[in-house]
Each structure stands twice: as structure tokens, then as C-alpha cells.
Design a protein around this motif. Structure first.
Motif, short mmCIF file in Angstrom:
data_model
loop_
_atom_site.label_atom_id
_atom_site.label_comp_id
_atom_site.label_asym_id
_atom_site.label_seq_id
_atom_site.Cartn_x
_atom_site.Cartn_y
_atom_site.Cartn_z
N ARG A 43 0.80 -1.21 0.00
CA ARG A 43 0.00 0.00 0.00
C ARG A 43 0.83 1.26 0.00
N THR A 53 -13.41 10.90 -1.81
CA THR A 53 -14.58 10.71 -0.95
C THR A 53 -15.26 12.04 -0.69
N LEU A 131 -8.63 4.68 13.55
CA LEU A 131 -9.13 4.60 12.19
C LEU A 131 -8.65 3.31 11.55
N SER A 133 -8.75 1.33 7.53
CA SER A 133 -9.12 1.31 6.12
C SER A 133 -8.95 -0.12 5.61
N TYR A 145 -12.70 0.83 -0.83
CA TYR A 145 -12.30 0.76 0.57
C TYR A 145 -13.52 0.87 1.49
N THR A 147 -13.88 2.40 5.23
CA THR A 147 -13.13 3.17 6.22
C THR A 147 -14.01 3.41 7.43
N GLU A 163 -15.97 3.53 -0.35
CA GLU A 163 -15.54 4.33 -1.50
C GLU A 163 -15.26 3.40 -2.67
N THR A 189 -19.60 7.14 -3.04
CA THR A 189 -19.40 7.04 -1.60
C THR A 189 -20.70 6.64 -0.93
N ALA A 241 -3.62 4.77 0.77
CA ALA A 241 -4.73 4.65 1.72
C ALA A 241 -5.96 5.37 1.16
N SER A 242 -7.12 5.07 1.70
CA SER A 242 -8.33 5.75 1.26
C SER A 242 -8.27 7.22 1.66
N ALA A 244 -10.73 8.87 2.77
CA ALA A 244 -11.47 8.99 4.03
C ALA A 244 -10.54 8.75 5.21
N PHE A 245 -9.61 7.79 5.09
CA PHE A 245 -8.65 7.53 6.16
C PHE A 245 -7.72 8.73 6.33
#
Length: 293
Positions: A43, A53, A131, A133, A145, A147, A163, A189, A241-242, A244-245
Motif C-alpha cells: 500500500r 470521498t 481509524l 481502512s 475501501y 473506512t 468508497e 461514496t 490509503a483511502s 477517508a482515512f
């Protein structure tokens, strides 16, 4: 761990049972293998764009004003959690009703959670927020993802979204090229904090960031100091990473939130893909895509 095709809820339940039973090592080893391997395929590819998002309810209503930033030492801290601490944090997050609602949606779409790509982190700022993800396998999207985020102080779920991201020319994209990062990114989303509402966001990166989806530079004008702090965190997390994360971390540290965070993160990841994280963060923030230093 077996290679059977578990449903999303099966994965969460199995992980919970293993944490409760104390047999966590084997589970987390499998979950971490791909993410942490050293061949660059995990990742931590900074060349990958983060997922877009628009979970504005989960990320806050507006960006933090540049006037609120000073050169004083910031005591906010983000750490990626690993081993037993990460297992415990994810177990708590996966027991929330919001996680189960999203996991059920994943299953109903015929997809599953990817247990080998889970990212878990903690923000320690005005309050502590955990958090996670989780990549989604089998989705008809370039990236997907789940999250989830939750305050350790209040127990309130702060982020809960799915997402599904479409990137330009995905079939022909070269993972080592930045050219494929220009163009339009579309994200669907699903927001569990807004009654499982579904929305679509399109970001056009063929123009300047300030022209993206009617989000102006004022929406993410966090100043040079704020930009450098944000880029530091994005480089620690990784653009794989997303969004949102990432925005859960940045908003938890009171750097930037809402739609401005989405646009800023996408623009920052574009610049990082070109310059890398080995340069001075001011060089990234001075790029014309950001123009904050």
C-alpha cells in the motif's frame, strides 16, 4: 489462515473471535503480508492516487482557516498501529454497528473485504481517534475501501464510509508513471453516518486543483505551515490509503476537513507522485497544484 472466499461479515467476525481467543499472531501476519512486503507492491506506493470521498458529515463541515496556524510546536500525533495494538483497535472498530452496516452493504454487492490490506492508525490530538481502512475485493472499480473511525474518548464513530473509485485509463495505466494521474477521478461514496446515503463525486485533474468540482482554493487554504504538516502526515500514511482515512487523520489533527480535504489530498498526492516524499515538504507545497508556500 485459509484462502477461502469469506463474506465481509465473516471476516470481521473471524477477526473478532481470534482476538478474543488470543490467537492473533497468525491472523495479523496474513493481513500484513502484502501491505508490508518490501518489493514496492504494497500500500505504500506513493504513485497511486488515494480514493476520493465526499463523506463531509464524517470529515467535518469546513477546512481550518490558515489564520489559525502558527509556527508553534504541534502536539498532535498520528501513528500507524501494528501487531497486538492494531488487532485490538480493529476488533473494536469492527464491532460497531456502522462497520456491520457497511460490511453488509459490501456483501450484498457481491464483494468482500481484503483481510491482507488492512491499515489501522491512531490520532492523538484534542481527542484520540482510531481509524481503519479495509480494501474491498471483487468490486467493479479501480479501488474500493471501507473506512471506519471512532473516538476513544467519547465512543462516537467519526468516519464510516465505502468508497468505489474509478480512475482515468485504468486498463492502460502504468503503475510507475504519473501521466495516468491526470484526468477525471469519479468516486461513489456510501456514508453510514448519513443513513447509508450514496453520493458521487467527480474530480477533474486535467486542470488546476482550484478548478476541481467547483471547490476553490479558499476551501483548502491552510497556509504554508498547515500544508507542510498535512503533507508530512500524508507521506507517513501513503497515498495508497483511502482518502477517508487520510482526511480522518488530517481532520482529527485539526489541519483540514470536509470537501477541502478531499481536494487538497488529491492534489497533494498528485504532487507527491511527481516529487516523492524525500524532498523538503515546502517544495511540495510550493508546486502550482497547491501553491501554498
Amino acid at each position: 489462515m485459509s484462502d477461502r472466499n469469506d463474506t465481509a461479515e465473516d471476516v470481521a467476525e473471524e477477526l473478532n473471535e481470534q482476538v478474543d481467543a488470543g490467537g492473533c499472531g497468525e491472523t495479523w501476519d496474513a493481513m500484513s503480508r502484502i501491505r508490508d512486503r518490501s518489493d514496492g507492491q504494497g500500500r505504500r506506493k506513493f504513485l497511486r492516487m488515494g480514493a476520493a470521498t465526499v463523506s463531509l458529515v464524517t470529515l467535518g463541515a469546513s477546512s481550518v482557516s490558515a489564520d489559525e496556524f502558527t509556527d508553534e510546536v504541534d502536539t498532535s500525533v498520528y501513528d500507524e498501529l501494528t501487531d497486538a495494538e492494531a488487532r485490538r483497535a480493529f476488533a473494536r472498530l469492527s464491532r460497531t454497528s456502522e462497520f456491520h452496516a457497511l460490511a453488509r452493504e459490501v456483501r450484498e454487492r457481491g464483494h468482500e473485504l481484503d483481510r491482507e490490506g488492512i491499515l489501522v492508525g491512531r490520532v492523538d490530538s484534542e481527542e484520540q481517534v482510531d481509524l481503519a481502512s479495509v480494501p474491498i475485493k471483487g468490486a467493479d472499480a479501480d479501488e474500493a475501501y471501507l473506512t471506519i473511525g471512532r473516538s476513544l474518548d467519547t465512543g462516537t464513530v467519526t468516519v464510516a464510509s465505502l468508497e468505489y473509485v474509478e480512475k482515468p485509463d485504468a486498463d492502460a495505466a502504468d503503475a510507475q508513471s504519473v501521466d495516468d494521474l491526470d484526468g477525471t477521478i469519479t468516486a461513489e461514496t456510501v456514508d453510514a453516518l448519513d443513513g447509508m446515503s450514496t453520493s458521487t463525486h467527480t474530480a477533474d485533474f486535467s486542470g488546476s486543483a482550484s478548478e476541481t468540482n467547483a471547490v476553490t482554493a479558499d476551501d483548502w487554504d491552510i497556509g504554508c505551515w498547515g500544508c507542510k504538516k498535512a503533507v508530512e502526515q500524508i507521506c507517513r500514511i501513503g497515498c495508497g490509503a483511502s482518502t477517508a482515512f487520510i482526511c480522518g487523520v488530517l481532520s482529527g489533527m485539526n489541519i483540514i476537513a470536509g470537501g477541502g480535504c478531499f481536494t487538497f489530498t488529491q492534489a497533494a498526492c498528485y504532487v507527491i507522485s511527481k516529487l516523492g516524499c524525500g524532498v523538503d515538504y515546502e517544495a511540495i507545497c510550493s508546486h502550482d497544484r497547491l501553491d501554498l508556500c
